[in-house]
Structures are given as C-alpha cells and as structure tokens.
Design a protein around this motif. Structure first.
Motif, PDB file in Angstrom:
ATOM      1  N   PRO A  60       0.600   3.709  -1.280  1.00 46.69           N
ATOM      2  CA  PRO A  60       0.109   2.326  -1.279  1.00 46.69           C
ATOM      3  C   PRO A  60       0.558   1.546  -0.046  1.00 46.69           C
ATOM      4  O   PRO A  60      -0.086   0.568   0.346  1.00 46.69           O
ATOM      5  CB  PRO A  60       0.706   1.742  -2.561  1.00 46.69           C
ATOM      6  N   GLU A  61       1.643   1.987   0.571  1.00 47.71           N
ATOM      7  CA  GLU A  61       2.152   1.303   1.761  1.00 47.71           C
ATOM      8  C   GLU A  61       1.086   1.229   2.854  1.00 47.71           C
ATOM      9  O   GLU A  61       1.028   0.246   3.600  1.00 47.71           O
ATOM     10  CB  GLU A  61       3.392   2.023   2.299  1.00 47.71           C
ATOM     11  N   TYR A  62       0.266   2.248   2.973  1.00 45.09           N
ATOM     12  CA  TYR A  62      -0.711   2.289   4.053  1.00 45.09           C
ATOM     13  C   TYR A  62      -1.683   1.114   3.972  1.00 45.09           C
ATOM     14  O   TYR A  62      -2.118   0.591   4.991  1.00 45.09           O
ATOM     15  CB  TYR A  62      -1.481   3.608   4.048  1.00 45.09           C
ATOM     16  N   LEU A  63      -2.032   0.699   2.765  1.00 38.41           N
ATOM     17  CA  LEU A  63      -2.901  -0.457   2.582  1.00 38.41           C
ATOM     18  C   LEU A  63      -2.108  -1.755   2.589  1.00 38.41           C
ATOM     19  O   LEU A  63      -2.478  -2.712   3.268  1.00 38.41           O
ATOM     20  CB  LEU A  63      -3.676  -0.326   1.265  1.00 38.41           C
ATOM     21  N   TYR A  64      -1.014  -1.794   1.846  1.00 42.05           N
ATOM     22  CA  TYR A  64      -0.328  -3.066   1.627  1.00 42.05           C
ATOM     23  C   TYR A  64       0.529  -3.523   2.803  1.00 42.05           C
ATOM     24  O   TYR A  64       0.910  -4.695   2.873  1.00 42.05           O
ATOM     25  CB  TYR A  64       0.457  -3.033   0.311  1.00 42.05           C
ATOM     26  N   ARG A  65       0.785  -2.665   3.757  1.00 40.04           N
ATOM     27  CA  ARG A  65       1.408  -3.143   5.004  1.00 40.04           C
ATOM     28  C   ARG A  65       0.486  -4.125   5.702  1.00 40.04           C
ATOM     29  O   ARG A  65       0.942  -5.060   6.372  1.00 40.04           O
ATOM     30  CB  ARG A  65       1.700  -1.955   5.930  1.00 40.04           C
ATOM     31  N   GLU A  66      -0.795  -3.897   5.561  1.00 36.43           N
ATOM     32  CA  GLU A  66      -1.791  -4.801   6.142  1.00 36.43           C
ATOM     33  C   GLU A  66      -1.934  -6.064   5.301  1.00 36.43           C
ATOM     34  O   GLU A  66      -2.007  -7.174   5.846  1.00 36.43           O
ATOM     35  CB  GLU A  66      -3.144  -4.084   6.232  1.00 36.43           C
ATOM     36  N   LEU A  67      -1.952  -5.909   3.987  1.00 32.07           N
ATOM     37  CA  LEU A  67      -2.200  -7.046   3.095  1.00 32.07           C
ATOM     38  C   LEU A  67      -0.971  -7.925   2.890  1.00 32.07           C
ATOM     39  O   LEU A  67      -1.102  -9.132   2.680  1.00 32.07           O
ATOM     40  CB  LEU A  67      -2.702  -6.536   1.739  1.00 32.07           C
ATOM     41  N   ILE A  68       0.220  -7.317   2.908  1.00 25.80           N
ATOM     42  CA  ILE A  68       1.472  -8.054   2.713  1.00 25.80           C
ATOM     43  C   ILE A  68       2.423  -7.640   3.841  1.00 25.80           C
ATOM     44  O   ILE A  68       3.246  -6.728   3.665  1.00 25.80           O
ATOM     45  CB  ILE A  68       2.108  -7.762   1.335  1.00 25.80           C
ATOM     46  N   PRO A  69       2.330  -8.277   5.000  1.00 27.43           N
ATOM     47  CA  PRO A  69       3.146  -7.852   6.155  1.00 27.43           C
ATOM     48  C   PRO A  69       4.652  -7.953   5.924  1.00 27.43           C
ATOM     49  O   PRO A  69       5.407  -7.130   6.459  1.00 27.43           O
ATOM     50  CB  PRO A  69       2.696  -8.808   7.270  1.00 27.43           C
ATOM     51  N   ASP A  70       5.087  -8.933   5.132  1.00 29.99           N
ATOM     52  CA  ASP A  70       6.521  -9.085   4.882  1.00 29.99           C
ATOM     53  C   ASP A  70       7.020  -7.960   3.981  1.00 29.99           C
ATOM     54  O   ASP A  70       6.532  -7.786   2.859  1.00 29.99           O
ATOM     55  CB  ASP A  70       6.802 -10.443   4.239  1.00 29.99           C
ATOM     56  N   GLU A  71       8.014  -7.223   4.458  1.00 32.91           N
ATOM     57  CA  GLU A  71       8.463  -6.038   3.731  1.00 32.91           C
ATOM     58  C   GLU A  71       9.046  -6.370   2.363  1.00 32.91           C
ATOM     59  O   GLU A  71       8.775  -5.679   1.378  1.00 32.91           O
ATOM     60  CB  GLU A  71       9.493  -5.258   4.552  1.00 32.91           C
ATOM     61  N   SER A  72       9.855  -7.418   2.279  1.00 37.59           N
ATOM     62  CA  SER A  72      10.479  -7.751   0.994  1.00 37.59           C
ATOM     63  C   SER A  72       9.437  -8.212  -0.020  1.00 37.59           C
ATOM     64  O   SER A  72       9.510  -7.867  -1.200  1.00 37.59           O
ATOM     65  CB  SER A  72      11.558  -8.815   1.179  1.00 37.59           C
ATOM     66  N   GLU A  73       8.445  -8.979   0.448  1.00 34.54           N
ATOM     67  CA  GLU A  73       7.363  -9.406  -0.459  1.00 34.54           C
ATOM     68  C   GLU A  73       6.536  -8.205  -0.903  1.00 34.54           C
ATOM     69  O   GLU A  73       6.144  -8.109  -2.073  1.00 34.54           O
ATOM     70  CB  GLU A  73       6.453 -10.417   0.246  1.00 34.54           C
ATOM     71  N   ARG A  74       6.261  -7.319   0.018  1.00 28.41           N
ATOM     72  CA  ARG A  74       5.477  -6.114  -0.311  1.00 28.41           C
ATOM     73  C   ARG A  74       6.222  -5.236  -1.311  1.00 28.41           C
ATOM     74  O   ARG A  74       5.648  -4.741  -2.279  1.00 28.41           O
ATOM     75  CB  ARG A  74       5.181  -5.327   0.971  1.00 28.41           C
ATOM     76  N   ARG A  75       7.524  -5.086  -1.083  1.00 32.67           N
ATOM     77  CA  ARG A  75       8.334  -4.271  -1.990  1.00 32.67           C
ATOM     78  C   ARG A  75       8.332  -4.867  -3.392  1.00 32.67           C
ATOM     79  O   ARG A  75       8.219  -4.156  -4.384  1.00 32.67           O
ATOM     80  CB  ARG A  75       9.775  -4.185  -1.433  1.00 32.67           C
ATOM     81  N   TRP A  76       8.450  -6.195  -3.466  1.00 27.80           N
ATOM     82  CA  TRP A  76       8.433  -6.862  -4.781  1.00 27.80           C
ATOM     83  C   TRP A  76       7.097  -6.612  -5.474  1.00 27.80           C
ATOM     84  O   TRP A  76       7.060  -6.254  -6.657  1.00 27.80           O
ATOM     85  CB  TRP A  76       8.654  -8.374  -4.629  1.00 27.80           C
ATOM     86  N   PHE A  77       6.000  -6.773  -4.740  1.00 27.00           N
ATOM     87  CA  PHE A  77       4.672  -6.608  -5.323  1.00 27.00           C
ATOM     88  C   PHE A  77       4.460  -5.190  -5.847  1.00 27.00           C
ATOM     89  O   PHE A  77       3.972  -4.988  -6.966  1.00 27.00           O
ATOM     90  CB  PHE A  77       3.603  -6.954  -4.285  1.00 27.00           C
ATOM     91  N   LEU A  78       4.845  -4.196  -5.051  1.00 24.90           N
ATOM     92  CA  LEU A  78       4.619  -2.809  -5.460  1.00 24.90           C
ATOM     93  C   LEU A  78       5.627  -2.323  -6.497  1.00 24.90           C
ATOM     94  O   LEU A  78       5.438  -1.274  -7.111  1.00 24.90           O
ATOM     95  CB  LEU A  78       4.647  -1.894  -4.226  1.00 24.90           C
ATOM     96  N   THR A  79       6.685  -3.100  -6.707  1.00 27.48           N
ATOM     97  CA  THR A  79       7.663  -2.760  -7.742  1.00 27.48           C
ATOM     98  C   THR A  79       7.361  -3.460  -9.058  1.00 27.48           C
ATOM     99  O   THR A  79       7.518  -2.876 -10.130  1.00 27.48           O
ATOM    100  CB  THR A  79       9.087  -3.128  -7.283  1.00 27.48           C
ATOM    101  N   HIS A  80       6.891  -4.712  -8.979  1.00 23.18           N
ATOM    102  CA  HIS A  80       6.736  -5.527 -10.180  1.00 23.18           C
ATOM    103  C   HIS A  80       5.287  -5.778 -10.603  1.00 23.18           C
ATOM    104  O   HIS A  80       5.038  -6.125 -11.759  1.00 23.18           O
ATOM    105  CB  HIS A  80       7.433  -6.876  -9.992  1.00 23.18           C
ATOM    106  N   VAL A  81       4.353  -5.649  -9.690  1.00 23.02           N
ATOM    107  CA  VAL A  81       2.948  -5.931 -10.039  1.00 23.02           C
ATOM    108  C   VAL A  81       2.175  -4.605 -10.066  1.00 23.02           C
ATOM    109  O   VAL A  81       2.013  -3.990 -11.121  1.00 23.02           O
ATOM    110  CB  VAL A  81       2.326  -6.954  -9.065  1.00 23.02           C
ATOM    111  N   CYS A  82       1.714  -4.136  -8.930  1.00 28.87           N
ATOM    112  CA  CYS A  82       1.034  -2.831  -8.880  1.00 28.87           C
ATOM    113  C   CYS A  82       2.091  -1.726  -8.770  1.00 28.87           C
ATOM    114  O   CYS A  82       2.228  -1.043  -7.747  1.00 28.87           O
ATOM    115  CB  CYS A  82       0.068  -2.778  -7.704  1.00 28.87           C
ATOM    116  N   SER A  83       2.826  -1.568  -9.832  1.00 29.44           N
ATOM    117  CA  SER A  83       3.941  -0.620  -9.875  1.00 29.44           C
ATOM    118  C   SER A  83       3.433   0.788 -10.181  1.00 29.44           C
ATOM    119  O   SER A  83       2.302   0.979 -10.648  1.00 29.44           O
ATOM    120  CB  SER A  83       4.933  -1.037 -10.954  1.00 29.44           C
ATOM    121  N   MET A  84       4.291   1.769  -9.965  1.00 28.92           N
ATOM    122  CA  MET A  84       3.907   3.143 -10.303  1.00 28.92           C
ATOM    123  C   MET A  84       3.744   3.312 -11.808  1.00 28.92           C
ATOM    124  O   MET A  84       2.942   4.134 -12.253  1.00 28.92           O
ATOM    125  CB  MET A  84       4.929   4.132  -9.750  1.00 28.92           C
TER     126      MET A  84
END
Length: 207
Positions: free
Chosen positions: A19-43
């Motif tokens: 998912p990083e390949y897409l969300y690096r573009e959509l959420i440039p901030d690493e900490s915000e992206r990490r939160w989103f992929l951990t708590h929202v679109c989680s595994m």
C-alpha cells in the motif's frame, strides 16, 4: 522424506505489493500515512476482503467508521493496481530453478477474489503453477489450518498419497510459515531469496 512439491505465497515472495506505493503519493507525511495504514485501511481490514468480504461492502463500512477519510479509503481498491510494482526478480529466479528441475509448484495466497484477476492478467508467471488456492475464492485465509487443508487436497489430486512432510510452503509472513510447520509441512519464512534458496537446498531440492 523427499520433497514432492513446493507451494509459494505470492505477495512479498513473487509479487511486489505494498500500500505504501500508492499512499506515499496520497499521504506524503510519513507519520500520518503510518497512522492511516495502521488504524484505518489496516491489514486486519484488508484480510477481510482477502477472506471474501465484497469490496464495496467493506469500503462502505469503513467510511461509516471514518467519514473524514472517505476519499483515501475509496482509493484503496479503486487504485489498488498502483500498489503492485511488478514481480520480485529474485523470487521468480528461485521459482524458475525449481521449475527447471521439474519440481511440482503450487500457489497459496491471501488475495481478494475481486483483485486477483488483475494479477492473473498482468503477471503471466502465475499461470505456470499447477494450481492456486486464492483465499477470497475459498473464503478462508492463512494462517487458518483449513486453507492449508484445501491446498493439500488440491495437491493430492495431482500427487496422490502426498504427505505433509513432503511439502514445502514459502511465505514472507512468519505466522503463515509457522502454521504450515505446525501441520507437518516444511514452512519457510521468506526474508530474502538467498536464505530461502539455502533452506530449500538443505531440504534436498535442486536449486
């Protein structure tokens, strides 16, 4: 016992998916992206679709929980193909060594039934397996022993009488490899192709 078949996981072993390949573009901030992929679109959420939940239903449910993130949630499956960077060449090379030695190869993957056809169309290497168990189609997910039982049933159709100790399973997720080992298979936790190849050699395979 001699190894009679090798079963491959796909993502992280043969296919480069993140998912990083897409969300690096959509959420440039690493900490915000990490939160989103951990708590929202989680595994944990993704694995439900891998287990057969319809994508539309799962997306709507998640948007109801996180309405402020609706566009980012919709992007997960609408732009899912942007999470696939291609094949992992070293994994493919390992598979091809086994193929050249005429070792029977099978696939066992946690993958949504709705997105797997894209991979099937774009990555012909997947068509070289004797059979593939796709979690979303059988509505079972690794590390559930039931999906390994389904894989073994399919293998036995082509290799009658095969025993668990004659099977190798390669997965980049340690829990899945351990689940195979607990069932009597040779579970191999794939961290890199060189280590996996060394392990296969230890098991007597011609790689």
């Amino acid at each position: 016992m001699a190894i009679k078949a090798v079963v491959f996981d796909f993502g992280g072993v043969l296919i480069d998916w993140s998912p990083e390949y897409l969300y690096r573009e959509l959420i440039p901030d690493e900490s915000e992206r990490r939160w989103f992929l951990t708590h929202v679109c989680s595994m944990d959420w993704v694995i439900r679709q891998d287990g057969g939940q319809p994508i539309v239903e799962a997306t709507d449910e998640l948007i109801a929980q996180f309405p402020d993130h609706a566009p980012l949630i919709r992007a997960f499956y609408e732009r899912w193909h942007q999470m696939v960077a291609g094949v992992l060449d070293d994994g493919i090379a390992l598979m091809e060594k086994l193929e050249a030695a005429e070792v029977p190869l099978f696939g066992l993957t946690n993958w949504s039934a709705e997105t797997f056809p894209y991979a099937w169309e774009h990555y012909p290497v997947l068509r070289r397996f004797r059979d593939i168990v796709v979690s979303g189609r059988v509505k079972l997910v690794k590390p559930d022993p039931a999906i390994f039982a389904e894989m073994r049933r399919r293998i036995e159709l082509q290799l009658p009488g095969v025993e668990p100790a004659e099977l190798v399973f390669i997965d980049d997720n340690a829990k899945n490899a351990e689940a195979a080992t607990a069932l009597g298979w040779h579970g191999v936790h794939h961290t890199n192709a060189a280590q996996t190849e060394a392990k296969l050699r230890e098991l007597g395979l011609p790689v």
